[in-house]
Motif scaffolding. Sequence first.
Motif, mmCIF file in Angstrom:
data_model
loop_
_atom_site.group_PDB
_atom_site.id
_atom_site.type_symbol
_atom_site.label_atom_id
_atom_site.label_comp_id
_atom_site.label_asym_id
_atom_site.label_seq_id
_atom_site.Cartn_x
_atom_site.Cartn_y
_atom_site.Cartn_z
ATOM 1 N N PRO A 145 -5.371 -4.957 -5.718
ATOM 2 C CA PRO A 145 -6.458 -4.819 -4.732
ATOM 3 C C PRO A 145 -6.681 -3.740 -4.194
ATOM 4 N N VAL A 146 -7.714 -3.206 -3.709
ATOM 5 C CA VAL A 146 -7.580 -1.847 -2.578
ATOM 6 C C VAL A 146 -8.993 -1.965 -1.811
ATOM 7 N N SER A 147 -8.659 -2.385 -0.428
ATOM 8 C CA SER A 147 -9.701 -2.290 0.261
ATOM 9 C C SER A 147 -9.645 -1.078 1.251
ATOM 10 N N GLU A 148 -8.381 -0.686 1.334
ATOM 11 C CA GLU A 148 -8.270 0.802 2.216
ATOM 12 C C GLU A 148 -7.228 1.513 1.641
ATOM 13 N N ASN A 149 -6.753 2.412 1.898
ATOM 14 C CA ASN A 149 -5.685 3.277 1.474
ATOM 15 C C ASN A 149 -4.536 2.523 1.451
ATOM 16 N N VAL A 150 -3.825 2.498 0.047
ATOM 17 C CA VAL A 150 -2.845 1.594 -0.103
ATOM 18 C C VAL A 150 -1.495 2.467 -0.499
ATOM 19 N N THR A 151 -0.197 1.931 -0.462
ATOM 20 C CA THR A 151 0.887 2.630 -1.316
ATOM 21 C C THR A 151 1.211 1.667 -2.221
ATOM 22 N N ILE A 152 1.686 1.984 -3.473
ATOM 23 C CA ILE A 152 2.011 1.377 -4.598
ATOM 24 C C ILE A 152 3.306 1.726 -5.454
ATOM 25 N N GLN A 153 3.807 1.048 -6.007
ATOM 26 C CA GLN A 153 5.015 1.564 -6.794
ATOM 27 C C GLN A 153 4.626 1.874 -8.262
ATOM 28 N N VAL A 154 4.941 3.139 -8.639
ATOM 29 C CA VAL A 154 4.777 3.477 -9.944
ATOM 30 C C VAL A 154 6.200 3.944 -10.642
ATOM 31 N N PRO A 155 6.302 3.977 -12.022
ATOM 32 C CA PRO A 155 7.590 4.589 -12.509
ATOM 33 C C PRO A 155 7.915 5.995 -12.339
ATOM 34 N N THR A 215 8.996 4.526 -7.705
ATOM 35 C CA THR A 215 9.007 5.315 -6.602
ATOM 36 C C THR A 215 7.419 5.055 -5.871
ATOM 37 N N MET A 216 7.373 5.107 -4.566
ATOM 38 C CA MET A 216 6.257 4.812 -4.000
ATOM 39 C C MET A 216 5.105 5.961 -3.865
ATOM 40 N N ILE A 217 3.919 5.774 -3.897
ATOM 41 C CA ILE A 217 2.972 6.869 -4.016
ATOM 42 C C ILE A 217 1.734 6.310 -3.129
ATOM 43 N N ARG A 218 0.887 6.932 -2.535
ATOM 44 C CA ARG A 218 -0.325 6.619 -1.824
ATOM 45 C C ARG A 218 -1.460 6.653 -2.646
ATOM 46 N N VAL A 219 -2.321 5.687 -2.471
ATOM 47 C CA VAL A 219 -3.813 5.503 -3.516
ATOM 48 C C VAL A 219 -4.544 5.699 -2.490
ATOM 49 N N GLU A 220 -5.482 6.533 -2.636
ATOM 50 C CA GLU A 220 -6.858 6.754 -1.544
ATOM 51 C C GLU A 220 -7.831 5.786 -2.269
ATOM 52 N N LYS A 221 -8.498 4.995 -1.265
ATOM 53 C CA LYS A 221 -9.595 4.028 -1.608
ATOM 54 C C LYS A 221 -10.532 4.775 -2.624
ATOM 55 N N GLU A 222 -10.668 6.111 -2.542
ATOM 56 C CA GLU A 222 -11.702 6.859 -3.447
ATOM 57 C C GLU A 222 -11.282 6.430 -4.812
ATOM 58 N N GLN A 223 -10.010 6.150 -5.191
ATOM 59 C CA GLN A 223 -9.736 5.880 -6.430
ATOM 60 C C GLN A 223 -10.118 4.776 -7.300
ATOM 61 N N VAL A 224 -10.569 3.868 -6.382
ATOM 62 C CA VAL A 224 -11.329 2.871 -7.020
ATOM 63 C C VAL A 224 -12.490 3.249 -7.858
ATOM 64 N N ILE A 242 -3.535 5.843 -13.601
ATOM 65 C CA ILE A 242 -4.255 5.079 -12.486
ATOM 66 C C ILE A 242 -5.973 5.367 -12.891
ATOM 67 N N SER A 243 -6.362 4.133 -12.934
ATOM 68 C CA SER A 243 -7.820 4.183 -13.022
ATOM 69 C C SER A 243 -8.379 2.608 -12.062
ATOM 70 N N GLY A 244 -9.604 3.132 -11.463
ATOM 71 C CA GLY A 244 -10.366 2.115 -10.649
ATOM 72 C C GLY A 244 -11.161 1.162 -11.339
ATOM 73 N N ASP A 245 -11.508 0.149 -10.734
ATOM 74 C CA ASP A 245 -12.522 -0.513 -11.697
ATOM 75 C C ASP A 245 -14.037 -0.449 -11.158
ATOM 76 N N ASN A 246 -14.205 0.444 -10.227
ATOM 77 C CA ASN A 246 -15.441 0.322 -9.509
ATOM 78 C C ASN A 246 -15.875 -0.731 -8.663
ATOM 79 N N PRO A 287 -23.041 0.560 -9.492
ATOM 80 C CA PRO A 287 -23.090 1.988 -9.979
ATOM 81 C C PRO A 287 -22.204 2.846 -9.817
ATOM 82 N N VAL A 288 -22.367 4.178 -10.680
ATOM 83 C CA VAL A 288 -21.562 5.119 -10.815
ATOM 84 C C VAL A 288 -21.531 5.904 -9.342
ATOM 85 N N HIS A 289 -20.250 6.346 -8.958
ATOM 86 C CA HIS A 289 -20.233 6.883 -7.618
ATOM 87 C C HIS A 289 -20.161 8.399 -8.237
ATOM 88 N N ARG A 290 -20.388 9.368 -7.519
ATOM 89 C CA ARG A 290 -20.511 10.598 -7.787
ATOM 90 C C ARG A 290 -18.903 11.071 -8.508
#
Length: 284
Positions: free
Chosen positions: A253-263, A44-53, A270-274, A66-69
């Motif tokens: 890769p996530v430069s802006e908010n994106v939609t991805i497929q998940v089961p 199914t498709m879900i929206r991932v916010e840029k902040e998830q990175v 989901i984890s960002g790589d910072n 560096p760590v973001h808050r």
Amino acid sequence: MNKWGCLSFILLLVVAYKVVQPVALGGQELHDASNQARSRSYKTMIRVEKEQVYQGYLLLVNKDYPVHRQGVSTDVVKLSKHGYLVDGYLLHDDSIQLSEKVAKAFLDMVHAAIGDDVNHFLINSGYRSFEEQNKLYKQMGSDYALPAGNSEHNLGLSLDIGSTLKKMEQAPEGKWLKENAWKYGFVLRYPEDKVDITRIQYEPWHYRYVGLPHSAIMQESQFTLEEYLDYLNEVKEMTTTFEGGSYVISYYPVSENVTIQVPNNRKYVISGDNREGIIVTVFP
């Protein structure tokens, strides 16, 4: 039964077989089509916010990232106030904090080590606030500490583990961890032979929680976190088997908010790589 009757009966059986056989094959085709339909509806498709990175267990934190808050673990607790989390090891002092999930994984690891007669563990340091990190940096200098935000200790996912017997590079606790920590989601973050990659001196006491199956892959390939994230960025998707279960790991890769497929019928995290992407881990 006469000769003609016998022939008629045989002919009837042949005709019946020819009529029935396509029905059986058709049923199999319907079954396959049903499987294909399930496969098509698997994601199914879900929206991932840029902040998830900047959130998750696989964040790369160093002098460049560096760590973001929002990357600080939300379940940080003071271990001394939760007796069930301090069972079988000692704390350097009562102020030590750590992600509760990481503390539980550490506890499981300690109990496994005790089963192998390795039982003199000590936590010297865990989570540090930005303010505490800044104070430490001013006291110890750049040779022994990192500025606020550039230390993994600001995440709540890393801890400095000691032994009450000897220095970690010589202690049974240190040797046991090097062999077994990956089984519980931990990795030795700054290995002796990877200083040129981590740009941090060898720290046999500093362990980072990344979770399974990532710790198993890193152990098998002798990857640092830097190398592992670069590898995922390169291959984009991989499948690995651990304890009989199949995991699928995908990098986006996530430069802006994106939609991805998940089961929609399996657990995933989901984890960002910072840096510039997210990692989706699908569990068995």
